[in-house]
Write a protein that holds these residues in place. Structure first.
Motif, PDB file in Angstrom:
ATOM      1  N   UNK A   1      15.602  85.087  52.902  1.00  0.00           N
ATOM      2  CA  UNK A   1      15.144  85.022  51.517  1.00  0.00           C
ATOM      3  C   UNK A   1      16.080  83.978  51.008  1.00  0.00           C
ATOM      4  N   UNK A   2      17.105  84.037  51.071  1.00  0.00           N
ATOM      5  CA  UNK A   2      17.988  83.360  50.211  1.00  0.00           C
ATOM      6  C   UNK A   2      17.861  81.700  50.434  1.00  0.00           C
ATOM      7  N   UNK A   3      17.569  81.282  51.849  1.00  0.00           N
ATOM      8  CA  UNK A   3      17.314  80.152  52.271  1.00  0.00           C
ATOM      9  C   UNK A   3      15.839  79.552  51.973  1.00  0.00           C
ATOM     10  N   UNK A   4      14.878  80.661  51.868  1.00  0.00           N
ATOM     11  CA  UNK A   4      13.399  80.134  51.405  1.00  0.00           C
ATOM     12  C   UNK A   4      13.301  79.978  49.961  1.00  0.00           C
ATOM     13  N   UNK A   5      14.304  80.759  49.246  1.00  0.00           N
ATOM     14  CA  UNK A   5      14.488  80.591  47.808  1.00  0.00           C
ATOM     15  C   UNK A   5      14.962  78.956  47.181  1.00  0.00           C
ATOM     16  N   UNK A   6      15.759  78.714  48.187  1.00  0.00           N
ATOM     17  CA  UNK A   6      16.229  77.322  47.995  1.00  0.00           C
ATOM     18  C   UNK A   6      15.374  76.254  48.315  1.00  0.00           C
ATOM     19  N   UNK A   7      14.212  76.415  49.289  1.00  0.00           N
ATOM     20  CA  UNK A   7      13.382  75.328  49.702  1.00  0.00           C
ATOM     21  C   UNK A   7      12.085  75.981  49.862  1.00  0.00           C
ATOM     22  N   UNK A   8      11.341  76.352  49.095  1.00  0.00           N
ATOM     23  CA  UNK A   8      10.137  77.159  49.100  1.00  0.00           C
ATOM     24  C   UNK A   8       8.927  76.364  49.815  1.00  0.00           C
ATOM     25  N   UNK A   9       9.138  75.173  49.316  1.00  0.00           N
ATOM     26  CA  UNK A   9       7.855  74.130  50.269  1.00  0.00           C
ATOM     27  C   UNK A   9       8.057  74.169  51.619  1.00  0.00           C
ATOM     28  N   UNK A  10       9.275  74.491  52.302  1.00  0.00           N
ATOM     29  CA  UNK A  10       9.582  74.277  53.646  1.00  0.00           C
ATOM     30  C   UNK A  10       9.226  75.584  54.257  1.00  0.00           C
ATOM     31  N   UNK A  11       9.637  76.668  53.228  1.00  0.00           N
ATOM     32  CA  UNK A  11       9.545  78.014  53.938  1.00  0.00           C
ATOM     33  C   UNK A  11       8.175  78.664  53.952  1.00  0.00           C
ATOM     34  N   UNK A  12       7.201  78.479  52.932  1.00  0.00           N
ATOM     35  CA  UNK A  12       6.079  78.948  52.818  1.00  0.00           C
ATOM     36  C   UNK A  12       4.947  77.675  52.615  1.00  0.00           C
ATOM     37  N   UNK A  13       3.660  78.054  53.064  1.00  0.00           N
ATOM     38  CA  UNK A  13       2.691  77.225  53.069  1.00  0.00           C
ATOM     39  C   UNK A  13       1.892  77.006  51.654  1.00  0.00           C
ATOM     40  N   UNK A  14       2.693  76.669  50.779  1.00  0.00           N
ATOM     41  CA  UNK A  14       2.340  76.675  49.267  1.00  0.00           C
ATOM     42  C   UNK A  14       1.189  75.501  49.149  1.00  0.00           C
ATOM     43  N   UNK A  15       1.316  74.501  49.959  1.00  0.00           N
ATOM     44  CA  UNK A  15       0.785  73.203  49.757  1.00  0.00           C
ATOM     45  C   UNK A  15      -0.654  73.419  50.406  1.00  0.00           C
ATOM     46  N   UNK A  16      -0.981  74.598  51.287  1.00  0.00           N
ATOM     47  CA  UNK A  16      -2.214  74.685  51.926  1.00  0.00           C
ATOM     48  C   UNK A  16      -3.284  75.426  51.242  1.00  0.00           C
ATOM     49  N   UNK A  17      -4.483  75.330  51.624  1.00  0.00           N
ATOM     50  CA  UNK A  17      -5.651  76.171  51.076  1.00  0.00           C
ATOM     51  C   UNK A  17      -5.679  77.374  51.765  1.00  0.00           C
ATOM     52  N   UNK A  18      -5.991  78.468  50.919  1.00  0.00           N
ATOM     53  CA  UNK A  18      -6.421  78.628  49.729  1.00  0.00           C
ATOM     54  C   UNK A  18      -5.203  78.798  48.666  1.00  0.00           C
ATOM     55  N   UNK A  19      -3.945  78.706  49.185  1.00  0.00           N
ATOM     56  CA  UNK A  19      -2.980  79.121  48.237  1.00  0.00           C
ATOM     57  C   UNK A  19      -2.639  78.186  47.062  1.00  0.00           C
ATOM     58  N   UNK A  20      -2.874  77.045  47.719  1.00  0.00           N
ATOM     59  CA  UNK A  20      -2.465  75.938  46.636  1.00  0.00           C
ATOM     60  C   UNK A  20      -3.620  76.011  45.544  1.00  0.00           C
ATOM     61  N   UNK A  21      -4.914  76.090  45.683  1.00  0.00           N
ATOM     62  CA  UNK A  21      -5.975  76.302  44.933  1.00  0.00           C
ATOM     63  C   UNK A  21      -5.732  77.632  43.955  1.00  0.00           C
TER      64      UNK A  21
END
Length: 782
Positions: A586-606
């Protein structure tokens, strides 16, 4: 008991008092300094140095039989003098109110001391003949011996008495004496602390001819050099400061304080009017400090802390110092004593008590204790002297005859210094002094501990290696790879063996002399090998550790065997799926959300973009935020049972995001910021929502919009959609948020251009009555 900070002053003061009392030195009046004593059971006044007084206080804390203690020249503020004053203050407060304590100085501000001791101030106005001060008219760039020699020749030419010249050390004294060897009508005398007593006496007494006395700052106070009417002052001295490279105190060349300038000048006016030649300009003198910081602020306090522990003190901060060391320096001292084995759980050990009985730095004391335990006290004493005194090999680098591959640079030096050694050190004077100190240390160990124990003896070389490790356990390092000159220390810092070090093979080694280099691995100039079998079992631990691997983007586990913080061996092991792993992920993901989670993918980004847009356009809906902080708050739930970013990408992030909304708000979101919009052709085309405050974009082919008279809107009709009207090739032909205006004014121009470029497509003259086409039909051309 009278304390004098310097050995020369202690012997001279005792001799002078004995003469004035009409007795022989060693009877009623005597002295005791390091390695030298002239006193008997009949002695009533004993002049001692700081270490001797501290030893007396350790052996007899209440000073039975002592009626008064005089601390002379207290302005020098040696660490042991400060410590002795505090101990005497406590003795008077707790057990000996009858004990007289007198603190003397010609230059110290007395007010803080009077308050500390609750003592009266007594002033004694001495007589001093006038002294004329002469400065240089311009700065002198020559080296100190050359400048002093020139000043001495001037003083001899312009005055009639003896000349006292102040230089920072023995090396400068001897070089200056060589430059003055051709003086026809003056005798050259040297005066420094390590000089044999007979030669010190000769330097202090007047002679049949004019004399030039070349002295260190031992002649600055407490002694009178007979016949001196001229002083040549270099303005510098060597004062003790902590040397991080060796972990010991060392003498550092520095400008003296203005109070010391006055003391030195006063030497010229003891018996007659005199002259003081200062080898610097008046402007340069303005840069001299008023006073030097006391030792308690600039030297290692580990020895003082060990003394207090030996006396039963446990709270260093609560001890009634006259001026307390900084808490961080006390903490560093306590940590070193723990590593040296002098303390255990904050209490002094038997080893610590043995170390406290030796008049040397705790590191050196630990070496001597280990050498005695292993049955080789004299050879280890030589190694200890080499490490604590001026290095005879320093300017020559590695000893010339050292092996290309060696277990220890220290051992190489011991071999060369031993009788029948393989070579000679670079500096004969320093070598003679090291041998002298080594002999005295060995004698002190023998007098203190007696014969070495039986049954533990080991080889001579091994005894030296083990003793060096015992004295420097906090500097243990492990080579990064076999044959590599880089390593990592027990404290975690990186090191690199210097070219002059011969320690090429041992996996473990002690960094005896380390030069810090900012931004790079520290440079180890002197090292000594360590065998793993010598590491104390009590400080070895095997544990499983987990950490986040930045390269692999996952939590990994290793099984490590460590000595203190130094990793000796490690192997990978299975990463547990537990709370520790989840916290690291969780600490590593909090430092780099873009690498840890598919935030740029649909439908999450939308979804995040639609919510962000609608929070600005329709604030009355009170939609929750889906920004990065909101996502970070979800991480403890998302990482459950997961160990890597790859696994975390498969977590149900979209469900967690939607879980922040009620059913009504989700309905409002779909209605007022729809993900797709239906156009006249029947196609459902995705809207592209952008940053807050900007309308969404609909990219659609022109033919699909035939028949639509009004611009589509969102956010309860408040925001018109920005239309990207595309040509048949999919490229934007027109961008507008006013569709009726486009049909009325711009379409005809666009139609003419597109009809020429795409003649097989339908381009009706009236788009409002034309049939929209999802897939335009091709037309024949004639």
């Amino acid at each position: 008991v009278m304390l004098e900070p310097r050995r020369v002053a202690a012997r001279a003061a005792a001799r002078r008092i004995a003469e004035e009392r009409g007795g022989a030195l060693g009877d009623e009046v005597g002295y005791q300094v390091r390695f030298d004593r002239r006193a008997t059971a009949a002695t009533r006044i004993r002049v001692v140095t700081e270490g001797v007084l501290l030893r007396r206080l350790q052996d007899d804390p209440f000073l039975d039989g002592v009626g008064a203690v005089v601390l002379d020249e207290f302005h020098e503020r040696g660490l042991n003098a400060d410590l002795a004053l505090a101990l005497l203050h406590r003795v008077r407060e707790d057990a000996r109110p009858d004990l007289r304590v007198v603190v003397m100085s010609a230059t110290l501000d007395p007010a803080p001391l009077c308050t500390y001791l609750d003592a009266p101030l007594i002033e004694s106005e001495g007589f001093l003949h006038p002294v004329e001060i002469r400065h240089l008219t311009r700065p002198d760039a020559r080296r100190i011996p050359e400048a002093v020699a020139s000043g001495v020749r001037r003083a001899l030419a312009e005055t009639t008495g003896d000349v006292l010249a102040f230089l920072p050390g023995v090396g400068e004294i001897r070089r200056c004496a060589a430059l003055l060897a051709d003086l026809p009508d003056a005798d050259i005398c040297e005066l420094y602390g390590d000089l044999p007593p007979a030669r010190q006496d000769a330097a202090l007494a007047a002679g049949p001819r004019r004399r030039v006395v070349l002295a260190t700052n031992v002649a600055e106070t407490s002694v009178t050099v007979e016949g001196v009417t001229a002083v040549v002052d270099s303005g510098v001295a060597r004062v003790p400061r902590h040397d991080p490279s060796r972990g010991l105190d060392a003498l550092v060349l520095t400008k003296i304080a203005r109070s010391s300038l006055a003391q030195r000048a006063g030497r010229a006016g003891r018996t007659a009017p005199g002259v003081c030649y200062r080898l610097f300009t008046r402007n340069e003198e303005r840069g001299f400090p008023n006073r030097l910081a006391p030792d308690v602020r600039r030297v290692d306090v580990t020895g003082a802390v060990l003394t207090l522990l030996d006396l039963g003190e446990t709270d260093m901060a609560a001890f009634p110092w006259f001026e307390a060391p900084e808490p961080a320096r006390l903490a560093t001292a306590l940590d070193l004593l723990r590593r040296l084995g002098a303390t255990d759980d904050g209490r002094i050990t038997a080893t610590g008590r043995a170390m406290a009985r030796l008049p040397v730095h705790p590191r050196i004391a630990r070496m001597l204790v280990e050498g005695h335990r292993l049955g080789n006290p004299r050879r280890v004493a030589l190694a200890a002297a080499l490490l604590s005194e001026r290095d005879p090999f320093r300017r020559a680098g590695r000893p010339q005859e050292a092996r290309h591959h060696s277990e220890s640079d220290v051992l190489d030096r011991v071999e060369m210094m031993s009788e029948g050694g393989r070579g000679a050190p670079a500096h004969g004077g320093a070598a003679r002094w090291v041998r002298r100190v080594a002999a005295r240390l060995a004698d002190v160990v023998g007098d203190t501990f007696g014969a070495p124990p039986r049954g533990i003896a080991c080889g001579d070389d091994e005894a030296v290696l083990r003793a060096v490790f015992a004295g420097f356990p906090d500097r243990l390092a492990r080579r990064r790879a076999p044959g590599e000159r880089r390593g990592v220390m027990v404290t975690g810092g990186g090191v690199r063996l210097a070219d002059e070090s011969a320690v090429a093979e041992p996996e473990l080694f002690v960094c005896v002399d380390v030069a810090d280099r900012k931004g790079a691995d520290a440079l180890v100039r002197v090292a000594s090998g360590v065998r793993r079998a010598w590491l104390p079992e009590g400080r070895m631990v095997t544990r499983e550790e987990i950490a986040f691997d930045e390269a692999a983007k996952k939590v990994v586990a290793v099984r490590r065997t460590c000595f203190d913080e130094l990793v000796l061996h490690e192997v990978p092991c299975a990463t547990p799926r537990d709370a520790r792993t989840e916290r690291l992920l969780a600490a590593a993901a909090a430092r780099d959300l873009a690498a840890a989670l598919p935030l740029a993918r649909e439908p999450i980004a939308s979804l995040r973009a639609r919510v962000s847009f609608l929070r600005v356009s329709c604030p009355e809906l009170s939609l929750p935020t889906l920004d990065d902080d909101a996502v970070r708050a979800m991480l403890p739930d998302l990482v459950r049972g997961r160990r890597s970013f790859v696994e975390l990408e498969r977590a149900p992030l979209l469900d967690h995001l939607k879980g922040l909304f009620s059913w009504e708000r989700l309905q409002a979101l779909d209605r007022e910021a729809p993900e797709r919009i239906t156009v006249p052709s029947g196609s459902r085309i995705r809207l592209r929502y952008r940053e807050e405050g900007r309308p969404p974009v609909l990219a659609v082919r022109i033919q699909e919009m035939f028949g639509l008279r009004a611009t589509p809107t969102v956010a309860r009709g408040r925001v018109p959609v920005l239309l990207q009207l595309l040509a048949p090739n999919g490229r934007p032909q027109q961008v507008t948020d006013d569709l009726p205006s486009f049909w009325a004014h711009t379409y005809a121009v666009v139609r003419a251009d597109l009809r020429r470029r795409y003649p097989r497509h339908a381009w009706p003259q009236d788009p409002l009555t034309a049939t929209p086409e999802r897939r335009p039909r091709r037309r024949r051309t004639r």
